[in-house]
Write a protein that holds these residues in place. Structure first.
Motif, PDB file in Angstrom:
ATOM      1  N   GLN A 227     -14.194   9.898 -21.744  1.00 51.33           N
ATOM      2  CA  GLN A 227     -15.532   9.723 -22.276  1.00 51.33           C
ATOM      3  C   GLN A 227     -15.360   8.395 -23.584  1.00 51.33           C
ATOM      4  O   GLN A 227     -14.411   8.721 -24.594  1.00 51.33           O
ATOM      5  N   ALA A 228     -15.926   7.279 -23.221  1.00 51.56           N
ATOM      6  CA  ALA A 228     -15.604   6.166 -24.473  1.00 51.56           C
ATOM      7  C   ALA A 228     -16.790   5.345 -24.629  1.00 51.56           C
ATOM      8  O   ALA A 228     -17.677   5.317 -23.914  1.00 51.56           O
ATOM      9  N   VAL A 229     -16.604   4.519 -25.749  1.00 53.25           N
ATOM     10  CA  VAL A 229     -17.837   3.580 -25.909  1.00 53.25           C
ATOM     11  C   VAL A 229     -17.376   2.187 -25.397  1.00 53.25           C
ATOM     12  O   VAL A 229     -16.262   1.804 -25.822  1.00 53.25           O
ATOM     13  N   LYS A 230     -18.371   1.714 -24.804  1.00 53.65           N
ATOM     14  CA  LYS A 230     -18.241   0.042 -24.364  1.00 53.65           C
ATOM     15  C   LYS A 230     -19.011  -0.723 -25.182  1.00 53.65           C
ATOM     16  O   LYS A 230     -20.173  -0.500 -24.827  1.00 53.65           O
ATOM     17  N   ALA A 231     -18.628  -1.624 -25.485  1.00 53.12           N
ATOM     18  CA  ALA A 231     -19.384  -2.620 -26.124  1.00 53.12           C
ATOM     19  C   ALA A 231     -19.379  -4.183 -25.752  1.00 53.12           C
ATOM     20  O   ALA A 231     -18.222  -4.651 -25.083  1.00 53.12           O
ATOM     21  N   VAL A 232     -20.528  -4.621 -25.429  1.00 54.44           N
ATOM     22  CA  VAL A 232     -20.614  -5.900 -24.453  1.00 54.44           C
ATOM     23  C   VAL A 232     -21.391  -6.861 -25.148  1.00 54.44           C
ATOM     24  O   VAL A 232     -22.556  -6.566 -25.849  1.00 54.44           O
ATOM     25  N   ARG A 233     -20.940  -8.201 -25.097  1.00 57.23           N
ATOM     26  CA  ARG A 233     -21.724  -9.266 -25.775  1.00 57.23           C
ATOM     27  C   ARG A 233     -22.464  -9.960 -24.462  1.00 57.23           C
ATOM     28  O   ARG A 233     -21.594 -10.650 -23.811  1.00 57.23           O
ATOM     29  N   GLY A 238     -27.868  -9.960 -26.254  1.00 56.51           N
ATOM     30  CA  GLY A 238     -26.954  -9.718 -27.260  1.00 56.51           C
ATOM     31  C   GLY A 238     -26.189  -8.421 -27.287  1.00 56.51           C
ATOM     32  O   GLY A 238     -25.653  -8.380 -26.161  1.00 56.51           O
ATOM     33  N   ASP A 239     -25.606  -7.892 -28.440  1.00 60.58           N
ATOM     34  CA  ASP A 239     -24.690  -6.896 -28.377  1.00 60.58           C
ATOM     35  C   ASP A 239     -25.353  -5.473 -27.689  1.00 60.58           C
ATOM     36  O   ASP A 239     -26.308  -5.155 -28.112  1.00 60.58           O
ATOM     37  N   LEU A 240     -24.652  -5.063 -26.676  1.00 58.18           N
ATOM     38  CA  LEU A 240     -25.011  -3.737 -26.066  1.00 58.18           C
ATOM     39  C   LEU A 240     -23.932  -2.710 -26.034  1.00 58.18           C
ATOM     40  O   LEU A 240     -22.537  -3.095 -25.870  1.00 58.18           O
ATOM     41  N   PHE A 241     -24.329  -1.617 -26.332  1.00 55.52           N
ATOM     42  CA  PHE A 241     -23.285  -0.479 -26.402  1.00 55.52           C
ATOM     43  C   PHE A 241     -23.507   0.779 -25.593  1.00 55.52           C
ATOM     44  O   PHE A 241     -24.607   1.134 -25.483  1.00 55.52           O
ATOM     45  N   PHE A 242     -22.530   1.068 -24.895  1.00 55.79           N
ATOM     46  CA  PHE A 242     -22.727   2.371 -23.777  1.00 55.79           C
ATOM     47  C   PHE A 242     -21.662   3.358 -24.102  1.00 55.79           C
ATOM     48  O   PHE A 242     -20.346   2.700 -24.420  1.00 55.79           O
ATOM     49  N   ASP A 243     -22.029   4.520 -23.645  1.00 55.39           N
ATOM     50  CA  ASP A 243     -21.343   5.681 -23.646  1.00 55.39           C
ATOM     51  C   ASP A 243     -20.845   5.606 -22.097  1.00 55.39           C
ATOM     52  O   ASP A 243     -21.568   5.838 -21.203  1.00 55.39           O
ATOM     53  N   MET A 244     -19.455   5.553 -21.992  1.00 57.83           N
ATOM     54  CA  MET A 244     -18.999   5.441 -20.494  1.00 57.83           C
ATOM     55  C   MET A 244     -18.399   6.862 -19.920  1.00 57.83           C
ATOM     56  O   MET A 244     -17.378   7.408 -20.845  1.00 57.83           O
ATOM     57  N   THR A 245     -18.643   7.508 -19.006  1.00 54.52           N
ATOM     58  CA  THR A 245     -18.418   8.801 -18.469  1.00 54.52           C
ATOM     59  C   THR A 245     -18.017   8.625 -17.207  1.00 54.52           C
ATOM     60  O   THR A 245     -18.489   8.464 -16.302  1.00 54.52           O
ATOM     61  N   PRO A 246     -16.491   8.935 -16.966  1.00 59.54           N
ATOM     62  CA  PRO A 246     -15.959   8.821 -15.600  1.00 59.54           C
ATOM     63  C   PRO A 246     -16.205  10.152 -14.806  1.00 59.54           C
ATOM     64  O   PRO A 246     -15.630  11.438 -15.437  1.00 59.54           O
ATOM     65  N   LEU A 247     -16.592  10.143 -13.624  1.00 55.20           N
ATOM     66  CA  LEU A 247     -16.818  11.497 -12.887  1.00 55.20           C
ATOM     67  C   LEU A 247     -15.971  11.357 -11.612  1.00 55.20           C
ATOM     68  O   LEU A 247     -16.101  10.414 -10.806  1.00 55.20           O
ATOM     69  N   PRO A 262     -26.600   4.035 -22.177  1.00 58.72           N
ATOM     70  CA  PRO A 262     -26.864   3.306 -23.549  1.00 58.72           C
ATOM     71  C   PRO A 262     -26.779   4.294 -24.755  1.00 58.72           C
ATOM     72  O   PRO A 262     -27.275   5.221 -24.942  1.00 58.72           O
ATOM     73  N   ARG A 263     -25.885   3.820 -25.825  1.00 55.80           N
ATOM     74  CA  ARG A 263     -25.733   4.591 -27.207  1.00 55.80           C
ATOM     75  C   ARG A 263     -26.902   4.605 -27.956  1.00 55.80           C
ATOM     76  O   ARG A 263     -27.456   3.833 -28.288  1.00 55.80           O
ATOM     77  N   PRO A 264     -27.104   5.971 -28.274  1.00 55.11           N
ATOM     78  CA  PRO A 264     -28.403   6.064 -29.018  1.00 55.11           C
ATOM     79  C   PRO A 264     -28.214   5.293 -30.305  1.00 55.11           C
ATOM     80  O   PRO A 264     -27.043   5.401 -30.959  1.00 55.11           O
ATOM     81  N   GLY A 265     -29.423   4.946 -30.930  1.00 57.08           N
ATOM     82  CA  GLY A 265     -29.474   4.457 -32.275  1.00 57.08           C
ATOM     83  C   GLY A 265     -29.037   3.021 -32.324  1.00 57.08           C
ATOM     84  O   GLY A 265     -28.817   2.298 -33.419  1.00 57.08           O
ATOM     85  N   THR A 266     -28.708   2.331 -31.270  1.00 53.93           N
ATOM     86  CA  THR A 266     -28.215   1.057 -31.300  1.00 53.93           C
ATOM     87  C   THR A 266     -29.223   0.048 -30.608  1.00 53.93           C
ATOM     88  O   THR A 266     -28.926  -1.165 -30.654  1.00 53.93           O
ATOM     89  N   GLY A 267     -30.156   0.444 -29.879  1.00 51.27           N
ATOM     90  CA  GLY A 267     -31.461  -0.539 -29.448  1.00 51.27           C
ATOM     91  C   GLY A 267     -30.871  -0.936 -28.158  1.00 51.27           C
ATOM     92  O   GLY A 267     -31.567  -1.829 -27.560  1.00 51.27           O
ATOM     93  N   THR A 268     -29.647  -0.339 -27.470  1.00 56.47           N
ATOM     94  CA  THR A 268     -29.187  -0.904 -26.159  1.00 56.47           C
ATOM     95  C   THR A 268     -30.456  -0.421 -24.992  1.00 56.47           C
ATOM     96  O   THR A 268     -30.791  -1.534 -24.183  1.00 56.47           O
ATOM     97  N   ALA A 269     -30.966   0.406 -25.280  1.00 55.93           N
ATOM     98  CA  ALA A 269     -31.850   1.077 -24.078  1.00 55.93           C
ATOM     99  C   ALA A 269     -33.045   0.044 -24.082  1.00 55.93           C
ATOM    100  O   ALA A 269     -33.520  -0.165 -23.130  1.00 55.93           O
ATOM    101  N   ASP A 270     -33.708  -0.165 -25.118  1.00 62.41           N
ATOM    102  CA  ASP A 270     -35.070  -1.156 -25.006  1.00 62.41           C
ATOM    103  C   ASP A 270     -34.378  -2.607 -24.786  1.00 62.41           C
ATOM    104  O   ASP A 270     -35.095  -3.025 -23.728  1.00 62.41           O
ATOM    105  N   ARG A 271     -33.234  -3.177 -25.167  1.00 62.99           N
ATOM    106  CA  ARG A 271     -32.915  -4.515 -24.591  1.00 62.99           C
ATOM    107  C   ARG A 271     -32.484  -4.529 -23.134  1.00 62.99           C
ATOM    108  O   ARG A 271     -32.928  -5.381 -22.430  1.00 62.99           O
TER     109      ARG A 271
END
Length: 284
Positions: A227-233, A238-247, A262-271
């Protein structure tokens, strides 16, 4: 396998006997190409018939069903599994009950992506989702992954795209920090199938075009995808932050489903909700 308490060993051997008896009871001599001689008082194959089919002694096989303290090699277990017409999961279960680690399941190289998996990828939208095989070839991506990560029709392998696509590199907010972890995870995957020519080909081809990959590969670092965090421009969101989970996809050894949340508290879900879901085609 690791050592276990005597009580657990006895229980495992008892379960082995029950399992073998149930597999034997479901077959008839006709199922395995044996002639039926005389009346049979019980259904299924007899112990001596299984022993003949597997090429083992009748007494030894009887002791195995009785849970005696005897050892069975992988070759003998394979012979018994074949005699009893066991499928892959049953064969693996037989190994475990006999106290051995099951062999790695055979890889289905050309299996088609099932409608159920495609539906899962689509249902994950508007969040990105990616399905890849053991060589990191992209088997399927949803439209959100195309829109957010820019995967296009010319992208066929995660590792190759990571190191050769300027578009992907520019979009990755922490590319330099992620690159060593990506290569270490790929080496760990390759180690599961030493001598696999496809891994060798990928490493050779990528080393020829990417000095950065060649240098990182030469370090021999090993790590496991987790499980990792992926940041995308993204140019629009704009900047998007995701928690990545491989299954792991259990019925397709070597396949992995990567789900991006979408990582909580980053506004990614709304964007992400406001981002048009358009299919992007990567430049040739």
């Amino acid at each position: 396998m690791t050592s276990e308490p005597p009580a657990a060993t006895r229980r495992r051997r008892e379960q082995l006997g029950v399992f073998l008896r149930t597999r034997r009871a479901r077959l008839t001599p006709g199922d395995v190409g044996m002639a039926v001689a005389g009346r049979r008082r019980t259904p299924g194959l007899r112990r001596e018939e299984v022993a003949v089919l597997a090429g083992v002694g009748v007494s030894w096989y009887t002791w195995l069903e009785q849970g005696r303290d005897i050892n069975a090699s992988a070759e003998v277990l394979d012979a018994i599994a074949g005699a009893l017409r066991m499928d892959g999961p049953e064969r693996a279960h037989l190994y475990l009950l006999a106290g051995l680690n099951p062999p790695r399941a055979r890889v289905t190289r050309d299996a088609a992506v099932t409608p159920e998996l495609r539906h899962l990828l689509d249902a994950w939208a508007p969040r990105p989702a990616v399905l890849r095989d053991r060589h990191w070839n992209l088997l399927a991506v949803n439209d959100a992954a195309r829109t957010v990560f820019g995967y296009g029709d010319t992208d066929h392998n995660c590792l190759i795209t990571f190191f050769t696509s300027a578009r992907y590199r520019d979009a990755h907010a922490h590319w330099e920090a992620a690159a060593p972890l990506v290569v270490a995870a790929f080496r760990a995957d390759a180690a599961h199938t030493p001598g696999d020519p496809e891994f060798d080909r990928l490493v050779g081809d990528l080393s020829a075009v990417s000095a950065e990959f060649a240098g990182l590969w030469a370090r021999h670092d090993v790590g496991h995808p987790a499980q990792a965090v992926k940041a995308v421009r993204h140019p629009e969101a704009g900047d998007l932050f995701f928690d990545m989970t491989p299954l792991a996809v259990t019925d397709h050894p070597g396949w992995h489903l990567e789900l991006y949340n979408p990582r909580p508290g980053t506004g990614t879900a709304d964007r992400l909700e406001r981002l048009p879901r358009t299919r992007l085609t990567a430049p040739a």
